[in-house]
Design a protein around this motif. Structure first.
Motif, PDB file in Angstrom:
ATOM      1  N   ALA A  63     -46.624 -48.773 -60.739  1.00 14.44           N
ATOM      2  CA  ALA A  63     -45.219 -48.337 -60.801  1.00 14.44           C
ATOM      3  C   ALA A  63     -45.121 -46.911 -60.264  1.00 14.44           C
ATOM      4  N   PRO A  64     -44.164 -46.634 -59.365  1.00 16.79           N
ATOM      5  CA  PRO A  64     -43.185 -47.566 -58.797  1.00 16.79           C
ATOM      6  C   PRO A  64     -43.792 -48.334 -57.629  1.00 16.79           C
ATOM      7  N   ARG A  65     -43.563 -49.628 -57.600  1.00 20.52           N
ATOM      8  CA  ARG A  65     -44.222 -50.481 -56.617  1.00 20.52           C
ATOM      9  C   ARG A  65     -43.466 -50.560 -55.293  1.00 20.52           C
ATOM     10  N   GLY A  66     -42.223 -50.171 -55.280  1.00 17.56           N
ATOM     11  CA  GLY A  66     -41.445 -50.283 -54.051  1.00 17.56           C
ATOM     12  C   GLY A  66     -40.668 -51.586 -54.025  1.00 17.56           C
ATOM     13  N   ALA A  67     -39.878 -51.749 -52.980  1.00 18.47           N
ATOM     14  CA  ALA A  67     -39.003 -52.920 -52.886  1.00 18.47           C
ATOM     15  C   ALA A  67     -39.806 -54.211 -52.792  1.00 18.47           C
TER      16      ALA A  67
END
Length: 319
Positions: free
Chosen positions: A46-50
């Protein structure tokens, strides 16, 4: 209706133990105890992206709601702060996880792979993540190796990083249950891009079934290795599939007799401080402990990508 009740009362009275009865004459049932199958939840990257299926800021909201629905009061999110920029809402999304009661821990800033970089580079990436994390609400001094790569066959590198983590007051955030959810998501993304029709109910069932099987497998492996049932730690990633299916997974685990516990409880278990001395430091804590003790059958089969790909094609794509 009266006669059967009367007969039942007579039968129960006839076999009811008296003051003079002994355990030889009237065996007593074993005491009722709670299940010792306990499991905690964690999310890497996290954050992994879209993702391919949800809008970028939709996933964290859906995941928080799903965790609440599932009764998972405290999961741990292992954070890569190097992915956060001034042009996205990632910092706010991570703050929302903490506000919902979940805890945050270190996964390096840029998701470094230990076997591919120097010790100095790796620890610098750990330190960069700590700078961002240490003052955040619900921070925990836990560290999880990206790719679960603890140096692989390089014992010198492994031991140097273990020492570095101890100097920094960081505990290895162990994993025991894995079913490669990231690979399921990769296959789903590839299928969507190729315009293939997917059976989403089948995908959900495959996701849930694989993780429940992995939990049962790890429970058996731990009992064979340690002669007890430690708290299992499930490895998921902050993906669209996790957000969509984690509540179904939690429900399925509960049906199998699992109790979901906070991440804090998991990392108080003695297994959290074990350091397996193995030739190949890569994988789950139970796998490495089993290897150290020469216990066989320690690999969950669906983590083999050939097996997972075949199941995905047959059940989700119906090829």
């Amino acid at each position: 209706m009266f006669l059967p009740s009367l007969l039942l009362a007579i039968i129960l009275f006839a076999f009811w133990p008296t003051e003079n009865a002994t355990s030889e004459t009237v065996p007593l049932p074993p005491p009722v105890t709670m299940s010792d199958k306990r499991i905690a939840f964690s999310f890497d990257d996290a954050p992994r992206g879209a993702g391919a299926f949800l809008e970028p800021d939709e996933r964290p909201k859906l995941l928080i709601e799903a965790l609440q629905t599932a009764g998972i009061e405290q999961a741990v999110f292992f954070i890569n702060p190097g992915r956060i920029t001034a042009y996205d809402h990632d910092a706010a999304d991570i703050a929302a996880y903490a506000k919902a009661g979940h805890v945050l821990a270190n996964h390096t800033a840029k998701h470094s792979k230990l076997s591919s970089v120097t010790v100095a580079t790796f620890l610098a990436d750990v330190d960069a993540a700590e700078v961002w994390l240490k003052d955040k609400p619900n921070y925990r001094p836990w560290f999880r190796f990206p790719f679960l790569d603890e140096g692989r066959t390089n014992r010198t590198k492994r031991d140097a990083v273990r020492a570095g983590l101890k100097q920094r007051g960081l505990m290895n955030g162990y994993v025991t249950v894995d079913a490669s959810d990231w690979y399921l998501e990769d296959m789903a993304i590839s299928a969507a891009k190729a315009g293939k029709l997917m059976d989403w109910n089948a995908l959900r069932d495959l996701f849930v079934e694989s993780y429940v099987e992995s939990a049962e497998f790890s429970d058996d492996l731990a009992r064979r290795t340690l002669d007890r049932a430690p708290v299992q730690m499930i490895l998921l990633h902050e993906t669209d599939l996790a957000a969509m299916f984690v509540d179904d997974l939690a429900a399925a685990l509960k049906r199998q007799g699992w109790t979901i516990v906070p991440a804090d409880e998991a990392y108080r278990d003695p297994i959290a401080n074990m350091e397996p001395d193995v030739d190949f430091a890569d994988g789950t804590r139970t796998q490495m402990l089993a290897a150290e003790r020469n216990i066989g059958n320690r690999w969950y089969k669906r983590n083999d990508q050939k097996v997972a790909k075949k199941l995905f094609a047959a059940r989700v794509l119906r090829d």
